[in-house]
Enzyme design. Sequence first.
Site, mmCIF file in Angstrom:
data_model
loop_
_atom_site.group_PDB
_atom_site.id
_atom_site.type_symbol
_atom_site.label_atom_id
_atom_site.label_comp_id
_atom_site.label_asym_id
_atom_site.label_seq_id
_atom_site.Cartn_x
_atom_site.Cartn_y
_atom_site.Cartn_z
ATOM 1 C CB CYS A 230 -0.874 0.099 1.244
ATOM 2 S SG CYS A 230 -1.680 -1.381 1.757
ATOM 3 C CD GLU B 187 -2.547 -2.183 -3.044
ATOM 4 O OE1 GLU B 187 -3.328 -1.741 -3.899
ATOM 5 O OE2 GLU B 187 -2.307 -1.577 -1.986
#
Length: 222
Positions: free
Chosen positions: A136, A210
């Site tokens: 992230c 992701e």
Amino acid sequence: MGYCFSDLTAACQDDWRAYIEHDFVRALGDGTLDQGAFRHYLQQDYLFLIHFARAYALAAYKSRTLADLRQAHEGLRAILDVELGLHVDYCRDWGIAETDLAALPEARATLAYTRYVLDTGHRGDLLDLHVALAPCLVGYGEIAGWLKAQPFTVRGGANPYDAWIAMYESDDFQAAMGAELEWLDARLAEVTPRRFNELVEVFRYATRLEIDFWQMGLDRAD
Ligand SMILES: Cc1ncc(CO)c(N)n1
């Protein structure tokens, strides 16, 4: 021994590049991203950020030193006071009201990613949790840098996503990424090869999740 963060990305190079250079990212860069896809992504990212904040609260709980506790507290504060505030303002500019955000159904990709991070933190230690969170913070910082270097990237008023890129290339975000890299490098320097391999698996799963998050945006998947 003597590992560092770049050994994690090197160990899952294909997944890492597929995340950083995803079609969603390229279309943000050249301004051609479908606006409905972006709106879907923004809505799900609001839910993501709430769980991301919870993960920092878990990092506080998992901390054994005052320095780690302070770091977790600062991460939680930055998400609540800065990133989520910016996100809500930004969503408003895109026609999404805060009351709508609060009532959103959670997409499967959001659920999978955020709960994977939280579960990894619960069953593991603080390093497992930070490695699960690294795609992230470090990933978005790297994406902003990658976009900046691409000839196809359009900046300024001609790109409707310029403010999004600017947010992640800002000094504040890049400094948070730098601090996280420093913390990870210090911890990874001390792990055994066996432990490093466990952490590679955590990093690989989080990176793949992701990728799924970008794809969820492109597909407007629920
Ligand atoms: C899905 C996702 N990953 C990373 C970030 C960066 O904080 C974000 N806002 N959303």
